[in-house]
Design a protein around this motif. Structure first.
Motif, PDB file in Angstrom:
ATOM      1  N   SER A  75      -6.283 -10.751  13.328  1.00  0.00           N
ATOM      2  CA  SER A  75      -4.644 -10.613  13.046  1.00  0.00           C
ATOM      3  C   SER A  75      -4.711 -12.245  12.118  1.00  0.00           C
ATOM      4  CB  SER A  75      -3.953 -11.059  14.309  1.00  0.00           C
ATOM      5  OG  SER A  75      -4.106  -9.594  14.839  1.00  0.00           O
ATOM      6  N   GLY A  76      -4.724 -11.855  10.739  1.00  0.00           N
ATOM      7  CA  GLY A  76      -4.960 -13.187  10.063  1.00  0.00           C
ATOM      8  C   GLY A  76      -4.609 -12.962   8.457  1.00  0.00           C
ATOM      9  N   THR A  77      -5.419 -12.582   7.817  1.00  0.00           N
ATOM     10  CA  THR A  77      -5.329 -12.798   6.236  1.00  0.00           C
ATOM     11  C   THR A  77      -4.295 -11.952   5.564  1.00  0.00           C
ATOM     12  OG1 THR A  77      -7.044 -11.082   5.709  1.00  0.00           O
ATOM     13  CG2 THR A  77      -7.922 -13.267   6.389  1.00  0.00           C
ATOM     14  N   GLY A  78      -3.965 -10.584   6.055  1.00  0.00           N
ATOM     15  CA  GLY A  78      -3.070  -9.811   5.501  1.00  0.00           C
ATOM     16  C   GLY A  78      -3.811  -9.163   4.410  1.00  0.00           C
ATOM     17  N   HIS A  81      -5.024   1.665  -0.946  1.00  0.00           N
ATOM     18  CA  HIS A  81      -4.005   2.760  -0.934  1.00  0.00           C
ATOM     19  C   HIS A  81      -3.366   2.939   0.630  1.00  0.00           C
ATOM     20  CE1 HIS A  81      -3.149   7.130  -0.368  1.00  0.00           C
ATOM     21  NE2 HIS A  81      -3.195   7.391  -1.642  1.00  0.00           N
ATOM     22  N   THR A  82      -4.376   2.870   1.572  1.00  0.00           N
ATOM     23  CA  THR A  82      -3.781   2.917   2.872  1.00  0.00           C
ATOM     24  C   THR A  82      -4.302   1.726   3.848  1.00  0.00           C
ATOM     25  OG1 THR A  82      -3.868   5.384   2.657  1.00  0.00           O
ATOM     26  CG2 THR A  82      -4.220   4.583   4.953  1.00  0.00           C
ATOM     27  N   ALA A  83      -3.491   1.147   4.462  1.00  0.00           N
ATOM     28  CA  ALA A  83      -3.904   0.214   5.298  1.00  0.00           C
ATOM     29  C   ALA A  83      -3.660   0.702   6.744  1.00  0.00           C
ATOM     30  CB  ALA A  83      -2.976  -1.267   5.055  1.00  0.00           C
ATOM     31  N   ILE A  84      -4.634   0.398   7.651  1.00  0.00           N
ATOM     32  CA  ILE A  84      -4.444   0.989   9.096  1.00  0.00           C
ATOM     33  C   ILE A  84      -4.658  -0.384   9.992  1.00  0.00           C
ATOM     34  CG2 ILE A  84      -5.352   2.578  11.100  1.00  0.00           C
ATOM     35  CD1 ILE A  84      -6.438   4.256   8.622  1.00  0.00           C
ATOM     36  N   CYS A  85      -3.842  -0.649  10.756  1.00  0.00           N
ATOM     37  CA  CYS A  85      -3.818  -1.981  11.529  1.00  0.00           C
ATOM     38  C   CYS A  85      -3.776  -1.447  12.962  1.00  0.00           C
ATOM     39  CB  CYS A  85      -2.351  -2.815  11.023  1.00  0.00           C
ATOM     40  SG  CYS A  85      -2.489  -3.166   9.523  1.00  0.00           S
ATOM     41  N   ASP A  86      -4.774  -1.490  13.690  1.00  0.00           N
ATOM     42  CA  ASP A  86      -4.980  -1.236  15.050  1.00  0.00           C
ATOM     43  C   ASP A  86      -5.151  -2.484  15.882  1.00  0.00           C
ATOM     44  OD1 ASP A  86      -5.621  -0.373  17.625  1.00  0.00           O
ATOM     45  OD2 ASP A  86      -6.592   1.551  16.739  1.00  0.00           O
ATOM     46  N   GLU A  90       0.529  -7.226  24.608  1.00  0.00           N
ATOM     47  CA  GLU A  90       1.770  -7.293  23.942  1.00  0.00           C
ATOM     48  C   GLU A  90       1.573  -8.855  23.005  1.00  0.00           C
ATOM     49  OE1 GLU A  90       5.865  -7.864  25.608  1.00  0.00           O
ATOM     50  OE2 GLU A  90       5.784  -9.725  24.879  1.00  0.00           O
ATOM     51  N   ALA A  91       0.854  -9.723  23.322  1.00  0.00           N
ATOM     52  CA  ALA A  91       0.508 -10.686  22.437  1.00  0.00           C
ATOM     53  C   ALA A  91      -0.224 -10.307  21.201  1.00  0.00           C
ATOM     54  CB  ALA A  91       0.002 -11.918  23.148  1.00  0.00           C
ATOM     55  N   ARG A  92      -1.341  -9.427  21.406  1.00  0.00           N
ATOM     56  CA  ARG A  92      -2.328  -8.879  20.511  1.00  0.00           C
ATOM     57  C   ARG A  92      -1.492  -8.261  19.486  1.00  0.00           C
ATOM     58  NH1 ARG A  92      -6.804 -11.766  19.851  1.00  0.00           N
ATOM     59  NH2 ARG A  92      -8.420 -11.584  21.429  1.00  0.00           N
ATOM     60  N   GLU A  93      -0.635  -7.385  20.130  1.00  0.00           N
ATOM     61  CA  GLU A  93       0.250  -6.312  19.145  1.00  0.00           C
ATOM     62  C   GLU A  93       1.233  -7.036  18.232  1.00  0.00           C
ATOM     63  OE1 GLU A  93       0.374  -2.230  21.696  1.00  0.00           O
ATOM     64  OE2 GLU A  93       2.136  -3.278  21.434  1.00  0.00           O
ATOM     65  N   ARG A  94       1.801  -8.163  18.903  1.00  0.00           N
ATOM     66  CA  ARG A  94       2.842  -8.739  18.114  1.00  0.00           C
ATOM     67  C   ARG A  94       2.166  -9.977  16.979  1.00  0.00           C
ATOM     68  NH1 ARG A  94       7.753 -11.443  21.237  1.00  0.00           N
ATOM     69  NH2 ARG A  94       8.496 -11.541  19.174  1.00  0.00           N
ATOM     70  N   LEU A  95       1.002 -10.271  17.492  1.00  0.00           N
ATOM     71  CA  LEU A  95       0.060 -11.256  16.463  1.00  0.00           C
ATOM     72  C   LEU A  95      -0.202 -10.099  15.202  1.00  0.00           C
ATOM     73  CD1 LEU A  95      -0.758 -13.935  16.041  1.00  0.00           C
ATOM     74  CD2 LEU A  95      -2.746 -13.567  17.285  1.00  0.00           C
ATOM     75  N   MET A  96      -0.729  -9.089  15.498  1.00  0.00           N
ATOM     76  CA  MET A  96      -1.247  -8.367  14.421  1.00  0.00           C
ATOM     77  C   MET A  96      -0.067  -7.722  13.591  1.00  0.00           C
ATOM     78  SD  MET A  96      -3.908  -5.261  13.952  1.00  0.00           S
ATOM     79  CE  MET A  96      -5.170  -5.781  13.125  1.00  0.00           C
ATOM     80  N   LEU A  97       1.092  -7.399  14.284  1.00  0.00           N
ATOM     81  CA  LEU A  97       2.061  -6.967  13.270  1.00  0.00           C
ATOM     82  C   LEU A  97       2.662  -8.154  12.603  1.00  0.00           C
ATOM     83  CD1 LEU A  97       4.164  -4.788  12.941  1.00  0.00           C
ATOM     84  CD2 LEU A  97       5.698  -5.272  14.803  1.00  0.00           C
ATOM     85  N   PRO A 134       0.837  -1.165  -0.183  1.00  0.00           N
ATOM     86  CA  PRO A 134      -0.127  -0.030   0.104  1.00  0.00           C
ATOM     87  C   PRO A 134       0.986   1.094   0.121  1.00  0.00           C
ATOM     88  CG  PRO A 134      -0.615  -1.384   1.751  1.00  0.00           C
ATOM     89  CD  PRO A 134       0.624  -1.977   1.161  1.00  0.00           C
ATOM     90  N   ARG A 135       0.398   2.494  -0.273  1.00  0.00           N
ATOM     91  CA  ARG A 135       1.041   3.555  -0.382  1.00  0.00           C
ATOM     92  C   ARG A 135       1.329   4.075   1.151  1.00  0.00           C
ATOM     93  NH1 ARG A 135       0.009   8.300  -3.597  1.00  0.00           N
ATOM     94  NH2 ARG A 135      -0.447   6.790  -5.440  1.00  0.00           N
ATOM     95  N   ASN A 136       0.271   3.746   1.996  1.00  0.00           N
ATOM     96  CA  ASN A 136       0.649   3.929   3.321  1.00  0.00           C
ATOM     97  C   ASN A 136       0.221   2.921   4.324  1.00  0.00           C
ATOM     98  OD1 ASN A 136       0.969   7.124   3.257  1.00  0.00           O
ATOM     99  ND2 ASN A 136      -1.277   6.834   2.564  1.00  0.00           N
ATOM    100  N   LEU A 137       1.210   2.501   5.194  1.00  0.00           N
ATOM    101  CA  LEU A 137       1.039   1.376   6.043  1.00  0.00           C
ATOM    102  C   LEU A 137       1.120   2.000   7.312  1.00  0.00           C
ATOM    103  CD1 LEU A 137       0.429  -1.618   7.127  1.00  0.00           C
ATOM    104  CD2 LEU A 137       2.311  -2.077   5.851  1.00  0.00           C
ATOM    105  N   VAL A 138       0.096   2.004   8.246  1.00  0.00           N
ATOM    106  CA  VAL A 138       0.348   2.409   9.629  1.00  0.00           C
ATOM    107  C   VAL A 138      -0.158   1.238  10.593  1.00  0.00           C
ATOM    108  CG1 VAL A 138      -1.957   3.759   9.705  1.00  0.00           C
ATOM    109  CG2 VAL A 138      -0.125   4.239  11.374  1.00  0.00           C
ATOM    110  N   PHE A 139       0.713   1.131  11.774  1.00  0.00           N
ATOM    111  CA  PHE A 139       0.523   0.019  12.653  1.00  0.00           C
ATOM    112  C   PHE A 139       0.502   0.780  14.022  1.00  0.00           C
ATOM    113  CE2 PHE A 139       1.957  -2.915  15.823  1.00  0.00           C
ATOM    114  CZ  PHE A 139       0.994  -3.872  15.870  1.00  0.00           C
ATOM    115  N   GLY A 140      -0.365   0.225  14.937  1.00  0.00           N
ATOM    116  CA  GLY A 140      -0.455   0.624  16.493  1.00  0.00           C
ATOM    117  C   GLY A 140      -1.508   0.626  17.096  1.00  0.00           C
TER     118      GLY A 140
END
Ligand SMILES: NC(=O)c1ccc[n+]([C@@H]2O[C@H](COP(=O)([O-])OP(=O)(O)OC[C@H]3O[C@@H](n4cnc5c(N)ncnc54)[C@H](O)[C@@H]3O)[C@@H](O)[C@H]2O)c1
Ligand SMILES: [Fe+2]
Length: 416
Positions: free
Chosen positions: A140-143, A171-176, A253-260, A10-16
């Motif tokens: 936290s799965g398909t990507g 264009h933009t993926a937002i992974c929260d 921490e597990a939820r974050e690491r799994l989604m990342l 994607p053009r933008n990818l933001v995680f957190g």
């Protein structure tokens, strides 16, 4: 072979945690009238409503389509497209699990180009850019938020079909990761198992000669230096967090690491591709109505064993990324330990051991093998060449649970 790398992202990818709050700002820069694609579960959610209020405050008008059905039957997409057409949209926002994100991708396609979804099945059939897309995963799965493919259930086809085109990358993926806290343990398990399978298949997939036309010949290019980095990152995060997130959904921490990890796995397989485990899941899923993530995870240890003489070093490196104790072991012993460790993680989160446990009966095995061979984009990506005979050996082993027999049948070593 010389070093080669390619990424499609994607053009933008933001995680957190909390980053879903970035949605209105991104949306307002891309359009004025949005189709929001989600499902009935999420559209009732108070947090979702707050996100929609944010869109309104940013001056983005929207129409919500919440008719997405899990595994994405074709007819629900058509209704979403009608909603978008009637509202005159210039932007599509998908929020939900992989089914909602894929529905948003296909809606963005059909709102920009004429025809029906089936006109675009296969690779490189999308003729040009689709409507701008913003995707927010809630599993936290398909990507799917970063990949160039949408997977659909078409009643006219025996197995699920894919539309694979770089134009489908959002264009933009937002992974929260906070959006995944509500996932119950079984959903966390099957979607996380899917993600680990994406990373392992991407890291062990075929490595093609990097001709100057490779990027135009295949949507899924095979393993390369860039996809490898994301695959190993994904394997490290997912193997450390999957069981923890299943056991305690509030483990931050597990939820974050799994989604990342799941997003990194999407980046890896979105460029490199997946292979035999995914090819076999398509008919198995269609015949047994079991979740995609459960089916690919059941297959993964068998596929690793089946492919091992073509990717033993990669299997050893996967074990290293998992943090296994491998010192003093040969490459072959490291590969053994890796396959066992992957099987152990899956068993610990309740993934069945065989496709018989998923509901396949012996009379269906020839059909499973035949239909698995029809997923050309997956078959051509497997490191060990597949034909119907070898596919039948793989499928039979996954039915009887006999991984040891696959070793004896490992095939000739690849010569680089
Ligand atoms: N496009 C790709 O790259 C890609 C890759 C792999 C799989 N897929 C496809 O994605 C789909 C599977 O996606 P999935 O595993 O994310 O599940 P899903 O989207 O099918 O959702 C399954 C169920 O979980 C619920 N759900 C989703 N998020 C939730 C949350 N945060 N809390 C509680 N419930 C929640 C949904 O409402 C639904 O009932 C399949 O159709 C598969 O073929 C696509
Ligand atoms: Fe998958």
């Amino acid at each position: 072979m010389s070093l080669f790398g390619a990424m499609r992202t994607p053009r933008n990818l933001v995680f957190g945690a909390g980053q879903r709050g970035a949605l209105p700002g991104y949306a307002a820069r891309l359009g004025r009238r949005a189709l929001v694609v989600t499902d009935a579960r999420l559209s009732e959610d108070a947090d979702f409503r707050r996100l929609m209020d944010g869109l309104k405050a940013a001056g983005v008008e929207f129409s919500i389509f919440d008719g997405t059905i899990a595994e994405l039957p074709l007819e629900c997409i058509a209704k979403g497209v009608e909603t978008g057409k009637a509202f005159g949209v210039d932007l599509v926002i998908g929020i939900g699990g992989g089914s909602c994100l894929d529905a948003a991708k296909v809606a963005a396609l059909l709102l920009a180009h004429p025809g029906k979804a089936s006109d675009y099945y296969g690779e490189f059939k999308v003729p040009g850019p689709v409507l701008p897309l913003i995707l927010l995963p809630t599993t936290s799965g398909t990507g799917s938020e970063v990949t160039p493919v949408a997977v659909i259930t078409d009643p006219d086809r025996a197995i699920k079909v894919g539309i694979a085109s770089p134009h489908l990358i959002c264009h933009t993926a937002i992974c929260d990761p906070e959006l995944t806290y509500s996932c119950p343990p079984v959903l966390t398990a099957v979607s996380g198992a899917d993600a680990l399978t994406h990373a392992i298949e991407a890291y062990t997939t075929i490595r093609r000669q990097p001709t100057a036309s490779i990027v135009h010949e295949h949507v899924f290019l095979g393993k390369n230096a860039l996809s490898d980095a994301y695959a190993l990152m994904a394997i490290s995060h997912i193997s450390a967090s999957l069981k923890r997130a299943c056991e305690n959904g509030n483990d931050r921490e597990a939820r974050e690491r799994l989604m990342l990890g799941a997003t990194a796995a999407g980046l890896a397989f979105g460029t490199a591709g997946t292979a035999a485990a995914h090819a076999v899941q398509y008919p198995v899923g269609a015949m047994t109505h079991t979740a995609h993530g459960a089916g690919v995870a059941v297959m993964m240890p068998y596929v690793m064993e089946f492919n091992r003489s073509y990717c033993e070093l990669e299997l050893a490196e996967i074990g290293q990324a998992m943090g296994l104790e491998l010192a003093d072991k040969s490459i072959s012993e490291r590969a053994d330990a890796t396959i066992d460790a992957v099987a152990t993680i899956f068993a610990s989160i309740g993934i069945p051991k065989t496709i018989a446990d998923l509901g396949i009966v012996v009379a269906q095995l020839p059909q499973v093998a035949e239909q698995a061979m029809s997923s050309a984009r997956l078959i051509k990506n497997n490191p060990r060449p597949l034909d119907l005979t070898t596919m039948a050996i793989l499928v039979n082993a996954a039915f009887t649970g006999d991984r040891a027999r696959l070793r004896a049948n490992a095939g000739a070593r690849k010569i680089n």
